[in-house]
Design a protein around this motif. Sequence first.
Motif, PDB file in Angstrom:
ATOM      1  N   PRO A   1       0.811  -1.229   0.000  1.00 30.36           N
ATOM      2  CA  PRO A   1       0.000   0.000   0.000  1.00 30.36           C
ATOM      3  C   PRO A   1       0.837   1.268   0.000  1.00 30.36           C
ATOM      4  CG  PRO A   1      -0.003  -1.002   2.181  1.00 30.36           C
ATOM      5  CD  PRO A   1       0.682  -1.976   1.269  1.00 30.36           C
ATOM      6  N   GLU A   2       2.117   1.161   0.335  1.00 35.58           N
ATOM      7  CA  GLU A   2       2.972   2.336   0.410  1.00 35.58           C
ATOM      8  C   GLU A   2       3.561   2.722  -0.947  1.00 35.58           C
ATOM      9  OE1 GLU A   2       3.201   4.098   3.175  1.00 35.58           O
ATOM     10  OE2 GLU A   2       1.823   2.633   4.071  1.00 35.58           O
ATOM     11  N   ARG A   3       3.392   1.860  -1.940  1.00 33.79           N
ATOM     12  CA  ARG A   3       3.952   2.137  -3.262  1.00 33.79           C
ATOM     13  C   ARG A   3       2.820   2.353  -4.261  1.00 33.79           C
ATOM     14  NH1 ARG A   3       8.061  -2.721  -4.144  1.00 33.79           N
ATOM     15  NH2 ARG A   3       6.875  -3.694  -2.455  1.00 33.79           N
ATOM     16  N   GLU A   4       2.965   3.370  -5.093  1.00 34.11           N
ATOM     17  CA  GLU A   4       1.926   3.727  -6.057  1.00 34.11           C
ATOM     18  C   GLU A   4       1.946   2.744  -7.225  1.00 34.11           C
ATOM     19  OE1 GLU A   4      -0.988   4.851  -8.115  1.00 34.11           O
ATOM     20  OE2 GLU A   4      -0.641   5.883  -6.211  1.00 34.11           O
ATOM     21  N   HIS A   5       0.792   2.172  -7.543  1.00 30.40           N
ATOM     22  CA  HIS A   5       0.750   1.153  -8.596  1.00 30.40           C
ATOM     23  C   HIS A   5       0.854   1.744  -9.994  1.00 30.40           C
ATOM     24  CE1 HIS A   5      -3.393   2.500  -8.919  1.00 30.40           C
ATOM     25  NE2 HIS A   5      -3.541   1.783 -10.013  1.00 30.40           N
ATOM     26  N   ALA A   6       0.461   3.005 -10.151  1.00 33.01           N
ATOM     27  CA  ALA A   6       0.435   3.611 -11.484  1.00 33.01           C
ATOM     28  C   ALA A   6       1.571   4.604 -11.712  1.00 33.01           C
ATOM     29  CB  ALA A   6      -0.907   4.309 -11.709  1.00 33.01           C
TER      30      ALA A   6
ATOM     31  N   THR B   1       5.652  -2.818 -15.179  1.00 40.10           N
ATOM     32  CA  THR B   1       5.152  -1.468 -14.919  1.00 40.10           C
ATOM     33  C   THR B   1       4.603  -1.325 -13.504  1.00 40.10           C
ATOM     34  OG1 THR B   1       2.981  -2.028 -15.819  1.00 40.10           O
ATOM     35  CG2 THR B   1       4.590  -1.078 -17.332  1.00 40.10           C
ATOM     36  N   ARG B   2       4.407  -2.429 -12.799  1.00 46.24           N
ATOM     37  CA  ARG B   2       3.939  -2.375 -11.422  1.00 46.24           C
ATOM     38  C   ARG B   2       5.129  -2.490 -10.480  1.00 46.24           C
ATOM     39  NH1 ARG B   2      -1.804  -3.414 -10.605  1.00 46.24           N
ATOM     40  NH2 ARG B   2      -1.294  -3.349  -8.386  1.00 46.24           N
ATOM     41  N   ARG B   3       5.336  -1.454  -9.662  1.00 45.61           N
ATOM     42  CA  ARG B   3       6.436  -1.447  -8.712  1.00 45.61           C
ATOM     43  C   ARG B   3       5.967  -1.822  -7.315  1.00 45.61           C
ATOM     44  NH1 ARG B   3      10.321  -2.309 -10.878  1.00 45.61           N
ATOM     45  NH2 ARG B   3      11.736  -1.187  -9.509  1.00 45.61           N
ATOM     46  N   ASP B   4       4.682  -2.126  -7.161  1.00 45.79           N
ATOM     47  CA  ASP B   4       4.115  -2.361  -5.834  1.00 45.79           C
ATOM     48  C   ASP B   4       3.867  -3.839  -5.543  1.00 45.79           C
ATOM     49  OD1 ASP B   4       2.141  -2.525  -7.775  1.00 45.79           O
ATOM     50  OD2 ASP B   4       0.560  -1.790  -6.456  1.00 45.79           O
ATOM     51  N   ILE B   5       4.352  -4.723  -6.418  1.00 41.48           N
ATOM     52  CA  ILE B   5       4.140  -6.159  -6.252  1.00 41.48           C
ATOM     53  C   ILE B   5       5.490  -6.841  -6.067  1.00 41.48           C
ATOM     54  CG2 ILE B   5       3.335  -8.280  -7.350  1.00 41.48           C
ATOM     55  CD1 ILE B   5       1.195  -6.629  -8.762  1.00 41.48           C
ATOM     56  N   ASP B   6       5.694  -7.479  -4.956  1.00 38.91           N
ATOM     57  CA  ASP B   6       6.921  -8.228  -4.680  1.00 38.91           C
ATOM     58  C   ASP B   6       6.728  -9.687  -5.068  1.00 38.91           C
ATOM     59  OD1 ASP B   6       8.430  -6.078  -3.562  1.00 38.91           O
ATOM     60  OD2 ASP B   6       7.223  -6.250  -1.729  1.00 38.91           O
TER      61      ASP B   6
ATOM     62  N   GLU C   1      -6.029  -0.664 -11.879  1.00 34.96           N
ATOM     63  CA  GLU C   1      -6.559  -0.614 -10.521  1.00 34.96           C
ATOM     64  C   GLU C   1      -5.571  -1.251  -9.555  1.00 34.96           C
ATOM     65  OE1 GLU C   1     -11.045  -1.617 -10.666  1.00 34.96           O
ATOM     66  OE2 GLU C   1     -10.164  -2.526 -12.450  1.00 34.96           O
ATOM     67  N   LYS C   2      -5.531  -0.714  -8.347  1.00 37.39           N
ATOM     68  CA  LYS C   2      -4.575  -1.196  -7.347  1.00 37.39           C
ATOM     69  C   LYS C   2      -4.780  -2.666  -7.025  1.00 37.39           C
ATOM     70  CE  LYS C   2      -1.456  -0.328  -4.004  1.00 37.39           C
ATOM     71  NZ  LYS C   2      -0.065   0.092  -4.267  1.00 37.39           N
ATOM     72  N   ASP C   3      -6.032  -3.101  -6.901  1.00 36.85           N
ATOM     73  CA  ASP C   3      -6.307  -4.462  -6.450  1.00 36.85           C
ATOM     74  C   ASP C   3      -6.573  -5.435  -7.592  1.00 36.85           C
ATOM     75  OD1 ASP C   3      -8.712  -3.373  -7.211  1.00 36.85           O
ATOM     76  OD2 ASP C   3      -9.858  -4.233  -5.546  1.00 36.85           O
ATOM     77  N   VAL C   4      -6.293  -5.017  -8.819  1.00 39.83           N
ATOM     78  CA  VAL C   4      -6.428  -5.893  -9.981  1.00 39.83           C
ATOM     79  C   VAL C   4      -5.121  -5.855 -10.762  1.00 39.83           C
ATOM     80  CG1 VAL C   4      -7.663  -6.355 -12.131  1.00 39.83           C
ATOM     81  CG2 VAL C   4      -8.921  -5.511 -10.137  1.00 39.83           C
ATOM     82  N   ALA C   5      -4.538  -7.015 -11.007  1.00 37.04           N
ATOM     83  CA  ALA C   5      -3.254  -7.083 -11.709  1.00 37.04           C
ATOM     84  C   ALA C   5      -3.418  -7.781 -13.047  1.00 37.04           C
ATOM     85  CB  ALA C   5      -2.222  -7.817 -10.862  1.00 37.04           C
TER      86      ALA C   5
END
Length: 280
Positions: free
Chosen positions: A22-27, A52-57, A84-88
């Motif tokens: 949640p601390e990293r911006e998905h877009a 392009t997503r930096r918020d997924i480890d 969307e944040k909760d859709v990858a």
Amino acid sequence: MKGNTLQPMTMPFRVGNVAPDPEREHAAPVRIPIGPEATLLKEPLLGRYASTRRDIDLDMDAMRAARSRGELPPFGGPWFGGMEKDVAWVNTTRVIGDASDAEELTRAEVTGRKDSVVMLDALREHSPAFKDGRLLHTSTQIGVRETRCLLGAYTLTGDDIRTQARFDDGIAVGCWPIDVRPAGDVGVHAMYVPLPYEIPYRSLLPRKTDNLLVAGRCISVDREALGSARVGATCAATGRAAGVAAALAATGGKQPRQLDAGQLRTAVRAQGGRVTPPAH
């Protein structure tokens, strides 16, 4: 023409109920620390910045180990996107086959959908973001990177792209890396990132056949040039040029190969299209 080996196909899929950091911006835009000169993009930068997503480890080492043990099908990346944040959106499956053959394409469609389910299970195991993820849907059809290419009046080459070759009949600009996906195993692959380059009108023209123009990923290119020119935005640019050329030929009572390249370039520019790379 068609090569003896073809780039693998990919069945992308979308996953809901994803819980990224949640601390990293998905877009947030991903800016790779290379350039502005052309360069080879490879590990470790490619693995860190290809998605392009930096918020997924993701524990890539564990996934590659699972593949080496035969527990996973061949895969690339994985690369993640999504608005969307909760859709990858997930780009990872690699299906080997010849999409110009109907039976092969059917097999690839079935395999790609099965592999999507297997890869999601692996993501659930190796990424905290996907722990409770659920498959929303797979792509409407499998993505095909390579089948046949035109034998054209001019064949654009990888060297043309690297050297930023200029053409009197340039009608579109490309800029995607020379991205030739290996048909083999897993992970990421090195890509040459060029400066924007020109695509000549002659690469849309068959060598002999009249009343025909070719656009998209089947224009006259070699294997390396195809790795760059095959992507959607570049296909749209060659499609615009082909459409304009067809209209000029029809209204002028000419064969497409008889068109004046300057007239065609002017008409494409008038529609807002680029025919030369931007000045640096």
